[in-house]
Design a protein around this motif. Structure first.
Motif, PDB file in Angstrom:
ATOM      1  N   VAL A 198     -38.438 -36.532 -17.064  1.00 25.17           N
ATOM      2  CA  VAL A 198     -39.776 -36.639 -17.647  1.00 25.17           C
ATOM      3  C   VAL A 198     -40.678 -35.650 -16.916  1.00 25.17           C
ATOM      4  O   VAL A 198     -40.709 -35.645 -15.670  1.00 25.17           O
ATOM      5  N   LEU A 199     -41.391 -34.823 -17.657  1.00 22.64           N
ATOM      6  CA  LEU A 199     -42.341 -33.885 -17.055  1.00 22.64           C
ATOM      7  C   LEU A 199     -43.750 -34.427 -17.288  1.00 22.64           C
ATOM      8  O   LEU A 199     -44.126 -34.710 -18.427  1.00 22.64           O
ATOM      9  N   ILE A 256     -41.023 -23.422 -14.963  1.00 22.14           N
ATOM     10  CA  ILE A 256     -40.646 -24.815 -14.723  1.00 22.14           C
ATOM     11  C   ILE A 256     -39.863 -25.368 -15.914  1.00 22.14           C
ATOM     12  O   ILE A 256     -38.823 -26.020 -15.750  1.00 22.14           O
ATOM     13  N   PHE A 257     -40.340 -25.088 -17.116  1.00 21.49           N
ATOM     14  CA  PHE A 257     -39.645 -25.560 -18.313  1.00 21.49           C
ATOM     15  C   PHE A 257     -38.242 -24.964 -18.409  1.00 21.49           C
ATOM     16  O   PHE A 257     -37.284 -25.649 -18.793  1.00 21.49           O
ATOM     17  N   LYS A 258     -38.106 -23.685 -18.057  1.00 21.80           N
ATOM     18  CA  LYS A 258     -36.792 -23.052 -18.075  1.00 21.80           C
ATOM     19  C   LYS A 258     -35.834 -23.742 -17.115  1.00 21.80           C
ATOM     20  O   LYS A 258     -34.672 -24.010 -17.441  1.00 21.80           O
ATOM     21  N   GLU A 259     -36.336 -24.054 -15.924  1.00 22.13           N
ATOM     22  CA  GLU A 259     -35.488 -24.649 -14.892  1.00 22.13           C
ATOM     23  C   GLU A 259     -34.926 -25.998 -15.321  1.00 22.13           C
ATOM     24  O   GLU A 259     -33.777 -26.333 -15.022  1.00 22.13           O
ATOM     25  N   TYR A 260     -35.761 -26.791 -16.023  1.00 26.57           N
ATOM     26  CA  TYR A 260     -35.355 -28.152 -16.380  1.00 26.57           C
ATOM     27  C   TYR A 260     -35.079 -28.318 -17.880  1.00 26.57           C
ATOM     28  O   TYR A 260     -34.946 -29.440 -18.363  1.00 26.57           O
ATOM     29  N   SER A 261     -34.954 -27.214 -18.606  1.00 22.90           N
ATOM     30  CA  SER A 261     -34.905 -27.267 -20.066  1.00 22.90           C
ATOM     31  C   SER A 261     -33.796 -28.154 -20.612  1.00 22.90           C
ATOM     32  O   SER A 261     -33.972 -28.822 -21.638  1.00 22.90           O
TER      33      SER A 261
END
Length: 353
Positions: A4-5, A77-82
């Motif tokens: 969850v972000l 950040i989105f790329k890392e946890y995509s």
């Protein structure tokens, strides 16, 4: 386990979201650069709450000191946890309509452009994730002030036979009213969230909140009604009531009840939804009634004065009708009433001050 972000993760609703989902076993990524201190001064800083989250949750919580307007950093950040993100809870905001008038550029860039950055990052890197936005009842502008209201001993109240007697629902227009500049920037974000849901078939929702409150609120003069009121009561600091004879009414929803509503939506999401959410008839009070409760719980008198000048566009009476949300998610129920909320705030602030 999915991730969850949460934006504004050290604030009231953000930190409640972090704790709620971490306790369910989710990994949580938080984005918060403590702009609340920039908006309202160091006394409103949320760093204390950020540190509590990091200490309590350990590796379950990863914190990023990033501005949501920084597209490059947010996309990184989105790329890392995509591959893991299943839910975005967007609570970061400039939350005061008074503050917005002092710096409209910052207000709009945070509330509107920051939301666009997050929505587009979601679409590009995790389009199947659920996107929840904490909107506001200020999207309706001052339209509620033209409802048929009558003055009672301690509050303003709506005519008992009116359509909105049990609360204002989503049928109220957002057009042709005075919103404040804060309200305008939140309208822009609210409509963006709807459009990404409807145009791109993304699972998005705007939750138009009443007064969001709870013990983790870093209350300040310009934002955080109940928390700041209790702080002034405990510390014997002067408080000013602005207009409407102190009888203006707000519904107040505990941060836990709101985040639990987010969880219900997450489990069965829809595209481009809008929900009015607040304390409804279950949990509401006028300013005078809130003062009385704070004084009784704290065992102290509040040092307050009254100013005839109400805040421009401020609501005289606002109570949310949550029937639409409850019809979609009948398992959701309130846990807290107004007295419970104020008591929790008192306990939290007594240990802090």
């Amino acid at each position: 386990m999915s991730t969850v972000l949460v934006t504004g993760s050290a604030g009231l609703i953000g930190s409640e979201s972090v704790k709620f989902f971490a306790h369910l076993g989710f990994n949580v990524v938080g984005i918060d650069n403590d702009m609340r201190a920039y908006f309202f001064g160091e006394s409103a800083s949320t760093t204390w709450n950020r540190d509590l989250l990091k200490d309590a949750l350990g590796e379950k919580y990863q914190h990023y000191n990033v501005d949501i307007r920084d597209r490059k950093e947010v996309e990184s950040i989105f790329k890392e946890y995509s591959s893991d993100i299943s839910l975005i809870i967007h609570t970061a905001a400039q939350p005061s309509h008074d503050w917005a008038a002092n710096d409209p550029h910052v207000d709009f860039s945070v509330n509107a452009n920051g939301t666009l950055v997050l929505l587009e990052a979601t679409r590009q890197y995790c389009p199947n994730a659920v996107f929840i936005f904490t909107s506001t009842n200020k999207v309706y502008g001052d339209t509620p002030n033209y409802l048929p209201l009558e003055e009672l001993e301690t509050r303003w109240e709506i005519d008992a036979n009116h359509h909105y007697t049990i609360g204002i629902d989503e049928s109220m227009t957002i057009d042709n009213s005075k919103h404040s500049l804060f309200g305008v920037s939140k309208v822009a974000a609210d409509v963006l969230v709807q459009e990404y849901g409807r145009y791109f078939d993304m699972k998005t929702a705007s939750f138009r909140g009443g007064c969001l409150t709870g013990p983790a609120h870093s209350g300040a003069k310009l934002h955080g009604f109940l928390a700041y009121l209790m702080k002034c009561t405990i510390l014997s600091e002067a408080y000013t009531i602005y207009g409407y004879k102190g009888k203006q009414v707000r519904d107040n929803i505990h941060s836990y009840d709101l985040v639990n509503a987010f969880y219900q939506f997450y489990q069965n999401p829809r595209c481009g939804e809008v929900y009015n959410i607040g304390g409804s008839r279950h949990s509401n009070c006028s300013m005078l009634e809130a003062i009385q409760m704070c004084e009784e719980i704290a065992g102290k008198k509040l040092d307050y004065t009254y100013s005839e000048s109400n805040r421009s566009g401020d609501h005289i009476w606002y109570i949310s009708n949550v029937d639409k949300f409850k019809s979609h998610y009948p398992n959701w129920q309130y846990k807290y009433r107004i007295q419970d909320i104020i008591s929790e705030i008192y306990i939290a602030q007594s240990s802090k001050y």
